[in-house]
Design a protein around this motif. Structure first.
Motif, PDB file in Angstrom:
ATOM      1  N   ALA A 266       5.531  -2.276   2.439  1.00 14.90           N
ATOM      2  CA  ALA A 266       4.935  -1.171   1.904  1.00 14.90           C
ATOM      3  C   ALA A 266       4.160  -1.686   0.478  1.00 14.90           C
ATOM      4  O   ALA A 266       3.133  -0.907   0.253  1.00 14.90           O
ATOM      5  CB  ALA A 266       5.944  -0.415   1.606  1.00 14.90           C
ATOM      6  N   VAL A 267       4.667  -2.615   0.002  1.00 13.06           N
ATOM      7  CA  VAL A 267       3.854  -3.357  -1.038  1.00 13.06           C
ATOM      8  C   VAL A 267       3.715  -4.803  -1.027  1.00 13.06           C
ATOM      9  O   VAL A 267       4.684  -5.562  -0.740  1.00 13.06           O
ATOM     10  CB  VAL A 267       4.438  -2.897  -2.691  1.00 13.06           C
TER      11      VAL A 267
ATOM     12  N   GLY B 238       1.157   3.118  -0.444  1.00 13.68           N
ATOM     13  CA  GLY B 238       2.321   2.110  -1.352  1.00 13.68           C
ATOM     14  C   GLY B 238       2.460   2.637  -2.784  1.00 13.68           C
ATOM     15  O   GLY B 238       3.160   2.052  -3.443  1.00 13.68           O
TER      16      GLY B 238
ATOM     17  N   THR C  35       6.125   3.705  -3.629  1.00 16.59           N
ATOM     18  CA  THR C  35       7.049   2.561  -3.487  1.00 16.59           C
ATOM     19  C   THR C  35       6.767   1.602  -4.685  1.00 16.59           C
ATOM     20  O   THR C  35       7.793   1.202  -5.222  1.00 16.59           O
ATOM     21  CB  THR C  35       6.674   1.631  -2.129  1.00 16.59           C
TER      22      THR C  35
ATOM     23  N   GLY D 255      -0.794  -0.782   0.924  1.00 20.62           N
ATOM     24  CA  GLY D 255       0.195  -1.708   0.387  1.00 20.62           C
ATOM     25  C   GLY D 255      -0.259  -2.674  -0.618  1.00 20.62           C
ATOM     26  O   GLY D 255       0.291  -3.539  -1.390  1.00 20.62           O
TER      27      GLY D 255
END
Length: 266
Positions: A31-32, A54, A57, A240
């Protein structure tokens, strides 16, 4: 010799918040993915990107809501990657949420006072052994809370229950609550979302006022007009990853940013 912050005793040229090669995976999905950046002391930094980029997150990682899979997060030069959110609040990091959730049956001033850090009244024996200290402290916090409600233009509603507030007014209340904890930096999650044009102008003005007091901001926002008006720098995330950074005008002209938005990056 570097200038020193009167409030924190830190190098004013050092970043207040740093992400170093931060990765967060959920199962096999990053996600990152290897994101690095600094938030400079005293600035308003924007974080934008298409849905699914992202951003949220990244905020959760910075705030301590979730730990990074790898990489480091530093707050005022101290590695806090493994610390929970409440420890980071104590270190000077505040956060608002896209959908504020005040205690609906408490008054606005009670909601703000609850955010004060290190209250003597929270310790059981202090109420029995030092009731005068608890009472004096509560009076101090009450005045501070009222001053903050005045700052965000909610004084007239101070003794009303929070359930009477509109969405925009709840955003203003959340700003006051965050300020009660004396943050060095505030993470703002979509302050313009669901807010009418009139209250949005109030929110923009209040962010500027608070920033003028030396408070740093990092904000996620889809309202590009707000980002352009407020932010000194803008970071752009997509899929991300950190795509680019620059002024609002610079990133708006960047072909990679145009492609990320028009291409619907996931």
């Amino acid at each position: 010799m570097a200038l020193q912050s009167e409030r924190h005793g830190e190098d004013t040229q050092a970043p207040v918040l740093t992400a170093k090669n931060v990765v967060r995976r959920f199962g096999g999905v990053a996600a990152v993915n290897d994101v690095s950046f600094d938030v400079r002391r005293g600035e308003i930094l924007g974080l934008i990107g298409p849905n699914g980029a992202g951003k949220t997150t990244m905020f959760d990682l910075l705030a301590g809501s979730v730990p990074p899979t790898s990489g480091e997060i530093l707050l005022n030069g101290t590695v806090v990657s493994g610390e929970p959110a409440h420890r980071r609040i104590g270190r000077g990091l505040g956060r608002t949420f896209q959908i504020p959730r005040p205690f609906p049956n408490l008054t606005l001033i009670e909601n703000v006072m609850l955010a004060a850090q290190g209250q003597a009244g929270e310790r059981l024996f202090a109420n029995f052994l030092m009731p005068w200290r608890v009472a004096a402290e509560e009076k101090t916090f009450e005045q501070k809370a009222m001053d903050l409600l005045d700052l965000v233009s909610l004084t007239r509603l101070a003794h009303e229950p929070a359930r009477v507030l509109s969405g925009g007014q709840r955003k203003l209340l959340e700003l006051a609550r965050v300020m009660m904890a004396d943050p060095a930096i505030i993470l703002l999650d979509e302050p313009a979302a669901g807010v009418n044009a009139t209250l949005l102008e109030v929110i923009i003005d209040r962010i500027r006022d608070i920033n003028a007091r030396g408070i740093t901001f990092l904000l996620i926002e889809h309202n590009i007009d707000m980002v352009t008006r407020l932010c000194h720098r803008v970071l752009v995330m997509a899929s991300g990853e950190l795509l680019c950074e620059g002024t609002a005008d610079e990133v708006a002209r960047d072909p990679r940013v145009i492609e990320a938005y028009l291409g619907g990056a996931a």
